[in-house]
Design a protein around this motif. Sequence first.
Motif, mmCIF file in Angstrom:
data_model
loop_
_atom_site.group_PDB
_atom_site.id
_atom_site.type_symbol
_atom_site.label_atom_id
_atom_site.label_comp_id
_atom_site.label_asym_id
_atom_site.label_seq_id
_atom_site.Cartn_x
_atom_site.Cartn_y
_atom_site.Cartn_z
ATOM 1 N N LEU A 1 0.847 -1.193 0.000
ATOM 2 C CA LEU A 1 0.000 0.000 0.000
ATOM 3 C C LEU A 1 0.882 1.242 0.000
ATOM 4 O O LEU A 1 1.686 1.443 0.915
ATOM 5 N N SER A 2 0.742 2.050 -1.035
ATOM 6 C CA SER A 2 1.542 3.263 -1.162
ATOM 7 C C SER A 2 0.646 4.407 -1.611
ATOM 8 O O SER A 2 -0.346 4.196 -2.313
ATOM 9 N N GLY A 3 1.023 5.605 -1.178
ATOM 10 C CA GLY A 3 0.251 6.784 -1.552
ATOM 11 C C GLY A 3 0.260 7.805 -0.437
ATOM 12 O O GLY A 3 1.040 7.712 0.522
ATOM 13 N N HIS A 4 -0.602 8.790 -0.579
ATOM 14 C CA HIS A 4 -0.679 9.867 0.407
ATOM 15 C C HIS A 4 -2.059 9.841 1.073
ATOM 16 O O HIS A 4 -3.085 9.805 0.384
ATOM 17 N N VAL A 5 -2.059 9.843 2.390
ATOM 18 C CA VAL A 5 -3.300 9.927 3.165
ATOM 19 C C VAL A 5 -3.075 10.934 4.291
ATOM 20 O O VAL A 5 -2.120 10.800 5.062
ATOM 21 N N ALA A 6 -3.937 11.932 4.390
ATOM 22 C CA ALA A 6 -3.837 12.909 5.478
ATOM 23 C C ALA A 6 -4.787 12.497 6.597
ATOM 24 O O ALA A 6 -6.008 12.533 6.413
ATOM 25 N N PRO A 7 -4.265 12.078 7.745
ATOM 26 C CA PRO A 7 -5.153 11.713 8.853
ATOM 27 C C PRO A 7 -5.955 12.933 9.306
ATOM 28 O O PRO A 7 -5.539 14.084 9.097
ATOM 29 N N PRO A 8 -7.098 12.697 9.940
ATOM 30 C CA PRO A 8 -7.881 13.828 10.460
ATOM 31 C C PRO A 8 -7.163 14.498 11.622
ATOM 32 O O PRO A 8 -6.156 13.987 12.123
ATOM 33 N N GLY A 9 -7.684 15.632 12.055
ATOM 34 C CA GLY A 9 -7.106 16.330 13.192
ATOM 35 C C GLY A 9 -7.230 15.518 14.471
ATOM 36 O O GLY A 9 -8.066 14.628 14.591
ATOM 37 N N SER A 10 -6.397 15.847 15.417
ATOM 38 C CA SER A 10 -6.378 15.124 16.692
ATOM 39 C C SER A 10 -7.687 15.293 17.449
ATOM 40 O O SER A 10 -8.116 16.417 17.716
ATOM 41 N N LYS A 11 -8.307 14.159 17.825
ATOM 42 C CA LYS A 11 -9.510 14.218 18.660
ATOM 43 C C LYS A 11 -9.179 14.829 20.002
ATOM 44 O O LYS A 11 -9.905 15.687 20.517
ATOM 45 N N SER A 12 -8.080 14.380 20.600
ATOM 46 C CA SER A 12 -7.719 14.836 21.942
ATOM 47 C C SER A 12 -7.516 16.345 21.984
ATOM 48 O O SER A 12 -7.998 17.027 22.887
ATOM 49 N N ILE A 13 -6.803 16.862 20.991
ATOM 50 C CA ILE A 13 -6.533 18.302 20.984
ATOM 51 C C ILE A 13 -7.779 19.075 20.570
ATOM 52 O O ILE A 13 -8.081 20.139 21.128
ATOM 53 N N THR A 14 -8.540 18.560 19.603
ATOM 54 C CA THR A 14 -9.751 19.268 19.165
ATOM 55 C C THR A 14 -10.722 19.466 20.322
ATOM 56 O O THR A 14 -11.248 20.571 20.526
#
Length: 419
Positions: free
Chosen positions: A13-26
Amino acid sequence: MEKLTILPPGHPLSGHVAPPGSKSITNRALLLAGLAKGTSRLTGALKSDDTRYMAEALRAMGVTVEEPDATTFVVTGSGQLKAPSKPLFLGNAGTATRFLTAAVASVNGTVVVDGDEHMRKRPIGPLVAALKSLGIDAEAPTGCPPVTVKGNGHFAYGRVEIDAGLSSQYVSALLMAAPLAPQGANAPVTVALTGTEIGARGYVDLTLDAMRAFGAKVEQLDNATWRVEPTGYTAVDFHIEPDASAATYLWGAEVLTGGQIDIGTPARDFTQPDAKAYDVIAAFPHMPAVIDGSQMQDAIPTIAVLAAFNETPVRFVGIANLRVKECDRIRAVSTGLNNIREGLATEEGDDLIVSSDPALAGQTLPAEIDTFADHRIAMSFALAGLKIGGITILDPKCVGKTYPGYWDALGSLGVAYQQ
């Protein structure tokens, strides 16, 4: 019940994935912005079930929360929460429930903090006891939500001791509420642990960083004591980093398939405790024989599923707190692994032992994974489905709690599903 069967991709598996923002910090930033006077702009934020519950609760208490785009909250507060017209329903959002239980003590009126059937099984007694020790009228008859808090318009000042063995969120809740003590009293709030043991201390550091960003004055007196001045909070623009817990699934998928997944943020740049999991995951398939999960608790289900394919068995220690998360995660992981193959996992007290077998990869071992409505169980066992045929995730939509786009993210890397 909905099901999702993962089809092993058979390629890296290769490519670009942007994880969502931090739940803890949000959820920390949302609360602090709601307590502040003025307008704060929170960027890079997570939009998920947990943060939606926090935002709705703030709206119910007179705070304006706007959402101009998919990763931004614009929060306008008066510096004083108002009593809501009905109980605050927070689903199974632990951060929202614990944080608000302390914060609503600053409301002039009665507030009931409640959640769903799962939240009503999660302990909150130590936090309620700590509030009562300050003279705050708080009750949780079952030791779990619902909690009834009768506030008098400000938080209490003085010294409060808290047993944080079950959850660091109790400490964070008291710390974030402490600046709401009466400013004219000229008396700080001192928050002290009853012992030095604390679940995931790194999350307290996240709390302190967020508090200071919103103008709080906090001094750490020693390893178990903090002094907080009654400053209130000031509105500020605040950027939220990606979620390290979400990143662990992508790091896991990368090493498990021999791929290369760019998540846009180097592991060393994360400030969240779960980023510690990166070094352990990077050691796959030669992860250590004993892994202490005490300071990266949410990453343990990810690592435990990877451990099934490790070269040697792995014992997980320091994970007792996983029994009081969204579900009993030790039992859930053990059950899921043993559904794949009997004897793959064993519980010894609160330790979890995974009997690793690299030969699992490439086999077809039909297994339905009960997620127990827990997002982390669903996302972790998806990794098993990358290498084993027949892995079916029950209630796949539960990932919406923290990572609504998870299945699409794996799909963008070439993973296919059968419904």
